[in-house]
Design a protein around this motif. Structure first.
Motif, PDB file in Angstrom:
ATOM      1  N   TYR A   1       0.805  -1.394  -0.071  1.00  0.00           N
ATOM      2  CA  TYR A   1       0.073  -0.056   0.072  1.00  0.00           C
ATOM      3  C   TYR A   1       0.850   1.172   0.132  1.00  0.00           C
ATOM      4  O   TYR A   1       2.047   1.131   0.253  1.00  0.00           O
ATOM      5  CB  TYR A   1      -0.754  -0.065   1.149  1.00  0.00           C
ATOM      6  N   VAL A   2       0.176   2.267  -0.232  1.00  0.00           N
ATOM      7  CA  VAL A   2       0.983   3.693  -0.412  1.00  0.00           C
ATOM      8  C   VAL A   2       0.133   4.498   0.562  1.00  0.00           C
ATOM      9  O   VAL A   2      -0.930   4.669   0.464  1.00  0.00           O
ATOM     10  CB  VAL A   2       0.877   4.288  -1.826  1.00  0.00           C
ATOM     11  N   SER A   3       0.576   5.195   1.449  1.00  0.00           N
ATOM     12  CA  SER A   3      -0.002   6.198   2.416  1.00  0.00           C
ATOM     13  C   SER A   3       0.127   7.602   1.981  1.00  0.00           C
ATOM     14  O   SER A   3       1.384   7.886   1.608  1.00  0.00           O
ATOM     15  CB  SER A   3       0.428   6.048   3.894  1.00  0.00           C
ATOM     16  N   LEU A   4      -0.713   8.237   1.803  1.00  0.00           N
ATOM     17  CA  LEU A   4      -0.735   9.683   1.023  1.00  0.00           C
ATOM     18  C   LEU A   4      -1.834  10.473   1.590  1.00  0.00           C
ATOM     19  O   LEU A   4      -3.057  10.458   1.696  1.00  0.00           O
ATOM     20  CB  LEU A   4      -0.892   9.585  -0.403  1.00  0.00           C
ATOM     21  N   LYS A   5      -1.383  11.563   2.418  1.00  0.00           N
ATOM     22  CA  LYS A   5      -2.160  12.558   3.291  1.00  0.00           C
ATOM     23  C   LYS A   5      -3.421  12.113   4.189  1.00  0.00           C
ATOM     24  O   LYS A   5      -4.259  12.197   4.112  1.00  0.00           O
ATOM     25  CB  LYS A   5      -3.125  13.483   2.279  1.00  0.00           C
TER      26      LYS A   5
END
Length: 86
Positions: free
Chosen positions: A41-45
């Motif tokens: 996964y990618v965590s953004l904002k």
């Protein structure tokens, strides 16, 4: 717990409060999710983003308890069946 097939059950751990929070979300499309782990996964904002088994992008923001499924564009196939990167 038996949920309808169009319901998603999400458990999120909030380290600052040292507690688990549970939420349920209705999905208008068939659910084929791969839930995020430390590797996919990618965590953004403040939101986690990952792909489901259909290639759609799933976005979950635990602070707002908001889940969205974004349709992924259909990518053309390369010879041999591999998807092109765009």
């Amino acid at each position: 717990m038996n949920l309808p097939t169009n319901m998603i059950h999400i458990e999120t751990y909030f380290s600052d409060a040292e507690e688990w929070r549970v939420s349920h979300h209705h999905s208008t499309s068939p659910i084929s999710l791969i839930f995020p782990s430390e590797h996919n996964y990618v965590s953004l904002k403040g939101a986690s983003h990952w792909m489901d088994l259909s290639g759609n992008i799933v976005v979950y923001n635990p602070d707002k308890d908001n889940l969205r499924v974004l349709k992924s564009p259909i990518l053309p196939l390369q010879p041999g069946g591999a998807y092109l990167s765009v």
